[in-house]
Design an enzyme around this catalytic site. Structure first.
Site, PDB file in Angstrom:
ATOM      1  N   HIS A  45      58.674  48.161  16.382  1.00 39.68           N
ATOM      2  CA  HIS A  45      59.850  47.949  16.048  1.00 39.68           C
ATOM      3  C   HIS A  45      60.837  47.295  17.126  1.00 39.68           C
ATOM      4  CE1 HIS A  45      58.993  49.992  12.133  1.00 39.68           C
ATOM      5  NE2 HIS A  45      58.921  51.045  12.835  1.00 39.68           N
ATOM      6  N   ASP A  89      59.482  38.115  12.865  1.00 44.18           N
ATOM      7  CA  ASP A  89      59.688  39.739  12.685  1.00 44.18           C
ATOM      8  C   ASP A  89      61.188  40.086  12.956  1.00 44.18           C
ATOM      9  OD1 ASP A  89      58.264  42.178  11.812  1.00 44.18           O
ATOM     10  OD2 ASP A  89      59.518  42.802  13.611  1.00 44.18           O
ATOM     11  N   ASP A 127      56.535  43.058  18.159  1.00 41.63           N
ATOM     12  CA  ASP A 127      56.077  43.057  16.873  1.00 41.63           C
ATOM     13  C   ASP A 127      55.355  41.599  16.541  1.00 41.63           C
ATOM     14  OD1 ASP A 127      56.707  45.881  16.321  1.00 41.63           O
ATOM     15  OD2 ASP A 127      58.275  45.277  14.958  1.00 41.63           O
ATOM     16  N   GLU A 169      64.409  42.539  13.179  1.00 41.41           N
ATOM     17  CA  GLU A 169      65.204  43.790  13.363  1.00 41.41           C
ATOM     18  C   GLU A 169      66.415  43.728  12.915  1.00 41.41           C
ATOM     19  OE1 GLU A 169      62.842  46.111  14.018  1.00 41.41           O
ATOM     20  OE2 GLU A 169      61.426  44.796  14.555  1.00 41.41           O
ATOM     21  N   ASP A 173      61.045  40.387   5.283  1.00 42.83           N
ATOM     22  CA  ASP A 173      61.721  39.482   6.239  1.00 42.83           C
ATOM     23  C   ASP A 173      62.402  38.452   5.261  1.00 42.83           C
ATOM     24  OD1 ASP A 173      60.885  40.233   9.471  1.00 42.83           O
ATOM     25  OD2 ASP A 173      59.247  40.707   7.807  1.00 42.83           O
TER      26      ASP A 173
HETATM   27 MG    MG Z   1      59.574  44.961  13.550  1.00 44.80          MG
HETATM   28 MG    MG Z   2      58.746  43.957  10.489  1.00 47.64          MG
END
Ligand code: MG
Ligand code: MG
Length: 271
Positions: free
Chosen positions: A241, A84, A246, A86, A183
């Site tokens: 987030h 995940d 996450d 950011e 992603d």
């Molecule tokens: Mg995230």
């Molecule tokens: Mg995400």
């Protein structure tokens, strides 16, 4: 013979202990003076990983065939790689957007337990200063990124980690899992194109957890993680987030759906 049997049992116990801790210390990548503090945060955070009432079967933890008591249906993959990102953001669209947090949890394909962790913050190069909006959203502050490796360096580190974990063995069948298609369909290929870097093939197929959840329940989770966590009666871990938090929540959702009998299949591809 007795001594040998005892040794085998001890080794197996240690292996299970290591596996169930969910944190392969040597596989956590940390940089600069924040190492100690960040590591302690990791240890705290990983102790937050929800345990489920169904315990891990020893045979599954040791990689042998699951017993008939296994709570999980057979999965196609030996490993799930939960990822995940950011990325830089502001109240208005930033171009190019750049990855600032790169976490991967390696889950055992039969038990869905965390076996190893890759995690680093990433130094953006086009917009090196984080916006207050981005810090507010992700919890990432400037000092967490300063001095960290660039995406080019991180991709090499990921490749080294994949090698070390045996994930590049052609006989090992692994797949990335993300919440949404952004992603691996948009973010990573877009930034690699901007930097003139090739995208490794292992990033070109994935499972979108939202689609998997939709297939498992008949109810597509438009609002993403919070919706799935609530519907499955799970506890939200950490901060929404935060990339690493996450990932932990994605892992818990995956485990819960597997316990309900769901078998994961690839949903997306850039090949
Ligand atoms: Mg995230
Ligand atoms: Mg995400």
């Amino acid at each position: 013979m007795v001594l040998f049997t005892c040794w085998i049992r001890s080794a197996n116990f240690l292996r299970i202990l290591h596996t169930s801790s969910g944190l392969g210390r040597s596989s956590v990548f940390l940089f600069s003076s924040e190492r100690a503090s960040v590591e302690s945060v990791f240890n705290r955070r990983f102790s937050d990983i929800q345990s489920f009432p169904l315990s891990v079967d020893n045979k599954m933890a040791s990689g042998r065939q699951p017993s008939s008591k296994s709570p999980f249906p057979p999965q196609i993959y030996h490993n799930f790689l939960v990822l995940d990102f950011e990325a830089t953001c502001d109240t208005q669209l930033i171009k190019p957007q750049e990855i600032i947090e790169f976490p991967i949890l390696k889950l055992h394909g039969k038990t869905l337990e965390i076996e190893s962790v890759f995690h680093t913050y990433v130094q953006p190069v086009a917009h090196s200063q984080l916006s207050p909006f981005c810090t507010e959203l992700t919890g990432i502050v400037q000092s967490m990124m300063d001095g960290k490796p660039t995406l080019q360096q991180v991709l090499q580190m990921v490749d080294d980690w994949m090698k070390k974990e045996g994930l590049l063995d052609p006989n090992v069948n692994s797949i990335f899992v993300t919440c949404g298609d952004w992603d691996l369909k948009t973010m990573l290929p877009g930034q690699c194109q901007y930097l003139g870097l090739p995208v490794p093939d292992y990033f070109k197929k994935w499972i979108n957890l939202k689609k998997a959840y939709g297939s498992a329940t008949g109810n597509y989770p438009k609002s993403g993680l919070p919706f799935m966590i609530k519907e499955l009666n799970l506890q939200h871990i950490g901060r929404l987030h935060s990339g690493i938090d996450d990932c932990k929540n994605i892992a818990n959702i995956m485990k819960k759906l597997a316990q309900k009998g769901f078998t994961y299949k690839q949903t997306g591809s850039n090949l």
